[in-house]
Design a protein around this motif. Structure first.
Motif, PDB file in Angstrom:
ATOM      1  N   ILE A 186       0.890  -1.086   0.075  1.00 25.60           N
ATOM      2  CA  ILE A 186       0.202  -0.124   0.077  1.00 25.60           C
ATOM      3  C   ILE A 186       0.775   1.514   0.017  1.00 25.60           C
ATOM      4  O   ILE A 186       2.195   1.946   0.791  1.00 25.60           O
ATOM      5  N   ASN A 187       0.846   2.188  -1.254  1.00 25.33           N
ATOM      6  CA  ASN A 187       1.706   3.381  -1.426  1.00 25.33           C
ATOM      7  C   ASN A 187       0.509   4.330  -1.740  1.00 25.33           C
ATOM      8  O   ASN A 187       1.334   5.654  -1.339  1.00 25.33           O
ATOM      9  N   SER A 188      -0.030   4.466  -1.288  1.00 26.14           N
ATOM     10  CA  SER A 188      -1.327   5.964  -1.224  1.00 26.14           C
ATOM     11  C   SER A 188      -2.708   5.996  -0.564  1.00 26.14           C
ATOM     12  O   SER A 188      -2.879   5.367   0.516  1.00 26.14           O
ATOM     13  N   LEU A 189      -2.919   7.229  -0.214  1.00 25.95           N
ATOM     14  CA  LEU A 189      -4.166   7.120   0.361  1.00 25.95           C
ATOM     15  C   LEU A 189      -5.291   6.224  -0.193  1.00 25.95           C
ATOM     16  O   LEU A 189      -5.762   5.978   0.484  1.00 25.95           O
ATOM     17  N   GLU A 191      -4.971   4.014  -2.407  1.00 28.22           N
ATOM     18  CA  GLU A 191      -4.748   2.200  -1.489  1.00 28.22           C
ATOM     19  C   GLU A 191      -5.266   1.732  -0.281  1.00 28.22           C
ATOM     20  O   GLU A 191      -5.647   1.165  -0.512  1.00 28.22           O
ATOM     21  N   LEU A 192      -4.872   2.673   0.176  1.00 23.81           N
ATOM     22  CA  LEU A 192      -5.972   2.853   2.391  1.00 23.81           C
ATOM     23  C   LEU A 192      -6.590   2.391   1.914  1.00 23.81           C
ATOM     24  O   LEU A 192      -7.430   1.923   2.386  1.00 23.81           O
ATOM     25  N   ALA A 193      -7.701   3.387   1.700  1.00 24.16           N
ATOM     26  CA  ALA A 193      -9.019   4.256   1.686  1.00 24.16           C
ATOM     27  C   ALA A 193      -9.462   2.600   0.983  1.00 24.16           C
ATOM     28  O   ALA A 193     -10.937   1.985   1.214  1.00 24.16           O
ATOM     29  N   GLN A 194      -8.960   2.262   0.028  1.00 25.08           N
ATOM     30  CA  GLN A 194      -9.537   0.906  -0.883  1.00 25.08           C
ATOM     31  C   GLN A 194      -9.733  -1.021  -0.310  1.00 25.08           C
ATOM     32  O   GLN A 194      -9.808  -1.287  -0.587  1.00 25.08           O
ATOM     33  N   MET A 195      -8.981  -0.463   0.679  1.00 21.20           N
ATOM     34  CA  MET A 195      -7.981  -1.778   1.482  1.00 21.20           C
ATOM     35  C   MET A 195      -9.814  -2.323   1.744  1.00 21.20           C
ATOM     36  O   MET A 195     -10.680  -1.405   2.633  1.00 21.20           O
ATOM     37  N   PRO A 196      -9.957  -4.054   1.263  1.00 22.22           N
ATOM     38  CA  PRO A 196     -11.135  -4.784   2.367  1.00 22.22           C
ATOM     39  C   PRO A 196     -11.032  -4.656   3.540  1.00 22.22           C
ATOM     40  O   PRO A 196     -11.994  -4.800   4.028  1.00 22.22           O
ATOM     41  N   GLN A 197     -10.432  -4.576   4.336  1.00 20.10           N
ATOM     42  CA  GLN A 197      -9.612  -4.857   5.729  1.00 20.10           C
ATOM     43  C   GLN A 197     -11.141  -4.194   6.200  1.00 20.10           C
ATOM     44  O   GLN A 197     -11.566  -3.946   7.296  1.00 20.10           O
ATOM     45  N   ASN A 221     -11.459  13.301   2.319  1.00 21.34           N
ATOM     46  CA  ASN A 221     -11.019  12.680   1.562  1.00 21.34           C
ATOM     47  C   ASN A 221     -11.944  11.149   1.198  1.00 21.34           C
ATOM     48  O   ASN A 221     -11.327   9.977   0.811  1.00 21.34           O
ATOM     49  N   GLY A 222     -12.967  11.301   1.899  1.00 22.00           N
ATOM     50  CA  GLY A 222     -14.225  10.064   1.960  1.00 22.00           C
ATOM     51  C   GLY A 222     -13.621   8.929   2.396  1.00 22.00           C
ATOM     52  O   GLY A 222     -13.949   8.016   2.057  1.00 22.00           O
ATOM     53  N   ILE A 265       2.429   8.029   2.736  1.00 26.11           N
ATOM     54  CA  ILE A 265       2.004   7.665   1.524  1.00 26.11           C
ATOM     55  C   ILE A 265       1.475   8.786   0.836  1.00 26.11           C
ATOM     56  O   ILE A 265       1.900   9.768   1.655  1.00 26.11           O
ATOM     57  N   GLU A 266       1.416   8.203  -0.735  1.00 27.09           N
ATOM     58  CA  GLU A 266       1.533   9.213  -1.750  1.00 27.09           C
ATOM     59  C   GLU A 266      -0.414   9.976  -0.992  1.00 27.09           C
ATOM     60  O   GLU A 266      -1.196   8.827  -1.130  1.00 27.09           O
ATOM     61  N   GLY A 267      -0.244  11.483  -1.397  1.00 25.74           N
ATOM     62  CA  GLY A 267      -1.435  12.190  -1.010  1.00 25.74           C
ATOM     63  C   GLY A 267      -1.709  11.959   0.930  1.00 25.74           C
ATOM     64  O   GLY A 267      -2.883  12.695   0.832  1.00 25.74           O
ATOM     65  N   GLY A 268      -0.624  11.885   1.425  1.00 24.77           N
ATOM     66  CA  GLY A 268      -1.564  11.610   2.963  1.00 24.77           C
ATOM     67  C   GLY A 268      -0.395  12.782   3.568  1.00 24.77           C
ATOM     68  O   GLY A 268      -0.509  12.858   4.502  1.00 24.77           O
ATOM     69  N   ILE A 269      -0.017  13.848   3.003  1.00 26.67           N
ATOM     70  CA  ILE A 269       0.205  14.713   3.953  1.00 26.67           C
ATOM     71  C   ILE A 269      -1.204  15.924   3.552  1.00 26.67           C
ATOM     72  O   ILE A 269      -1.302  16.910   2.954  1.00 26.67           O
ATOM     73  N   ILE A 270      -1.177  16.175   5.265  1.00 25.30           N
ATOM     74  CA  ILE A 270      -2.383  16.985   5.753  1.00 25.30           C
ATOM     75  C   ILE A 270      -2.070  18.451   5.492  1.00 25.30           C
ATOM     76  O   ILE A 270      -2.805  19.361   5.114  1.00 25.30           O
ATOM     77  N   LEU A 271      -0.698  18.445   5.657  1.00 25.46           N
ATOM     78  CA  LEU A 271      -0.107  20.122   5.637  1.00 25.46           C
ATOM     79  C   LEU A 271       1.261  20.173   6.011  1.00 25.46           C
ATOM     80  O   LEU A 271       1.940  19.387   6.454  1.00 25.46           O
ATOM     81  N   GLN A 272       1.555  21.135   5.889  1.00 22.72           N
ATOM     82  CA  GLN A 272       3.081  22.027   5.295  1.00 22.72           C
ATOM     83  C   GLN A 272       3.351  22.641   6.689  1.00 22.72           C
ATOM     84  O   GLN A 272       2.461  23.580   6.510  1.00 22.72           O
ATOM     85  N   SER A 273       4.029  22.807   7.418  1.00 18.10           N
ATOM     86  CA  SER A 273       3.867  23.891   8.626  1.00 18.10           C
ATOM     87  C   SER A 273       5.519  24.136   8.417  1.00 18.10           C
ATOM     88  O   SER A 273       6.052  23.736   8.491  1.00 18.10           O
ATOM     89  N   GLN A 274       5.505  25.628   9.002  1.00 17.62           N
ATOM     90  CA  GLN A 274       6.731  26.287   9.759  1.00 17.62           C
ATOM     91  C   GLN A 274       6.400  27.211  10.871  1.00 17.62           C
ATOM     92  O   GLN A 274       5.269  27.674  10.802  1.00 17.62           O
TER      93      GLN A 274
END
Ligand SMILES: Nc1ncnc2c1ncn2[C@@H]1O[C@H](COP(=O)(O)OP(=O)(O)OP(=O)(O)O)[C@@H](O)[C@H]1O
Ligand SMILES: O=P(O)(O)OC[C@H]1O[C@H](OP(=O)(O)OP(=O)(O)O)[C@H](O)[C@@H]1O
Ligand SMILES: [Mg+2]
Length: 410
Positions: A186-189, A191-197, A221-222, A265-274
């Motif tokens: 699993i390498n993207s959000l 793919e994570l969302a689509q896992m049947p588990q 992100n549904g 994972i790809e699409g898993g960054i919520i925000l960039q901060s400083q």
């Protein structure tokens, strides 16, 4: 410990719940109807704990000032700075570099001042409390990470980010999963969302300290079947301990994730901060002197940060005229300076006459391009190259100031 966490601890103290309290993905209530206590979170700075035990009671806890007046009356402008943690020292260093040194009598005293800004009080607070106190009107300005502004500000439009890039405390808020087991491929959000588990009975379990931004991100992100647990730190241990499937936490170098066998994972960054300078809109509009003080702090920050990335370079060049030397300098891509080179004749007395057959050139060069600039200078006959640091670069007008006035409707 946050108010939320202390409320949960109060709830847990006399029940047989697991050691981490789990929220539903909307975090509106604890999911199990069998719980004897429920935690209700509202999108304000107030947390209400309803205890539905034998003697029903409701306790309202307010973060900061319970006074509902829009601007709390006082003469001083208040700036909140981090009292501890990794932001504390860097914040004081930045202010010092802007000639806004904070004078603190001793490290356990939470109030201080900045001699150059006599109408300003500095209050040292935990970053999350700085945001809460901006909202309650107990502070007017603050310096914290953008993640803290978003997490504890919860979209409240009284908070205005005045300077969004103070160039330290850089990190990202990111979702991470184990590298092993069912997550190996699993390498993207997506793919994570689509896992049947993940089902309503067995949702994806996410450990996070970001109990506002985490559920919001999942919802946006549904991702439907998600539950959250929280802890004060060392969240990276949660998957290996079997407490969570994923974590949502700050990442900077990525070392902590790597050392705990986790991956982003790809699409898993919520925000960039400083680190950012944040203000209360109400204070800027209504508190006497707040806008002027903010203007001065902003001007100094902008001028310093701009200067910090540049060097002044001076060199001598032989030539027949200033124009001819300028022509040579401007033929090189790394030597154009901020607005172009300053070329001045160097005068000497020869045979009783004042003559000039070489010129001094001054330019600003980005630190990153320094070596290339020196090479280009040498290639066009530059000698005696001197490099010095810059303290400030003041523009005619700071772009962020204009933007702030527009956002305030002024
Ligand atoms: N690894 C990191 N690298 C860079 N900046 C970070 C990192 N972790 C956090 N930050 C930034 O520093 C801010 C403060 O983090 P820090 O961990 O020092 O304090 P805290 O979380 O308030 O305290 P504590 O972790 O003790 O509860 C964060 O809100 C974030 O903006
Ligand atoms: O990507 P890295 O450079 O490894 O940094 C990430 C770590 O830094 C922060 O933790 P902190 O050091 O504040 O410890 P804490 O968990 O006790 O808050 C954050 O919560 C991560 O755990
Ligand atoms: Mg921390």
């Amino acid at each position: 410990m946050s108010i939320l966490q202390s409320c949960i601890q109060q709830c847990l103290s006399s029940s047989s719940l697991p050691s981490l309290c789990t929220f539903s993905s909307s975090i509106s209530s604890c999911p199990s109807p069998s719980l004897s206590r429920r935690v209700l979170l509202k999108p304000t700075t107030t947390t209400t704990v309803y205890c539905s035990s034998a003697a029903d009671s409701a306790v309202t806890i307010v973060n900061g000032n319970a006074d509902k007046r829009s601007v709390v009356e006082r003469d001083e402008i208040r700036l909140g700075l981090p009292s501890k943690g990794r932001m504390a020292a860097d914040t004081l260093d930045l202010l010092k570099d802007c000639q806004l040194s904070v004078r603190q009598v001793n490290p356990r005293q939470y109030v201080a001042d900045i001699p150059l800004l006599p109408n300003l009080e500095v209050w040292f607070q935990r970053p999350k409390d700085i945001v809460r106190k901006l909202l309650s009107g107990d502070l007017d300005l603050g310096i914290v990470g953008l993640d803290t502004v978003y997490e504890y500000g919860q979209g409240n439009d009284d908070l205005i980010v005045v300077h969004e890039a103070l160039e330290y405390g850089e990190c990202r808020l990111s979702l991470a999963i184990p590298k092993y087991g069912i997550f190996e491929n699993i390498n993207s959000l997506k793919e994570l969302a689509q896992m049947p588990q993940w089902t309503a009975e067995k949702p994806l379990r996410v450990a996070t300290g970001f109990t506002y931004l985490g559920p919001k991100f999942m919802k946006d992100n549904g991702l439907e079947h998600v539950t959250f647990s929280t802890a004060d730190g060392a969240l990276e241990a949660a998957p290996a301990m079997g407490i969570a499937d994923a974590i949502l936490d700050l990442v900077s170098s990525g070392t902590t994730l790597r050392e705990n066998n986790l991956k982003e994972i790809e699409g898993g960054i919520i925000l960039q901060s400083q680190a950012v300078l944040v203000a209360s809109r109400k204070s800027l509009i209504k508190r006497k002197g707040a806008l002027e003080t903010t203007h001065e702090i902003l001007e100094r920050l902008e001028a310093h940060l701009r200067a910090a990335s540049q060097f002044t370079v001076t060199a001598n060049m032989r030539g027949t005229s200033a124009e001819e030397v300028a022509e040579r300098v401007l033929s090189q891509t790394s030597l154009s300076g901020l607005q172009g080179p300053t070329i001045s004749p160097v005068f000497v007395k020869r045979d009783g006459k004042v003559v000039s057959d070489y010129y001094a050139m001054v330019i600003c060069v980005p630190k990153k391009a320094l070596y290339k600039s020196v090479q280009q200078l040498r290639a066009i006959g530059g000698s005696g190259v001197l490099i010095s640091p810059l303290t400030y670069i003041f523009d005619e007008e700071t772009p962020r100031w204009r933007e702030l006035l527009t956002r305030l409707g002024l």
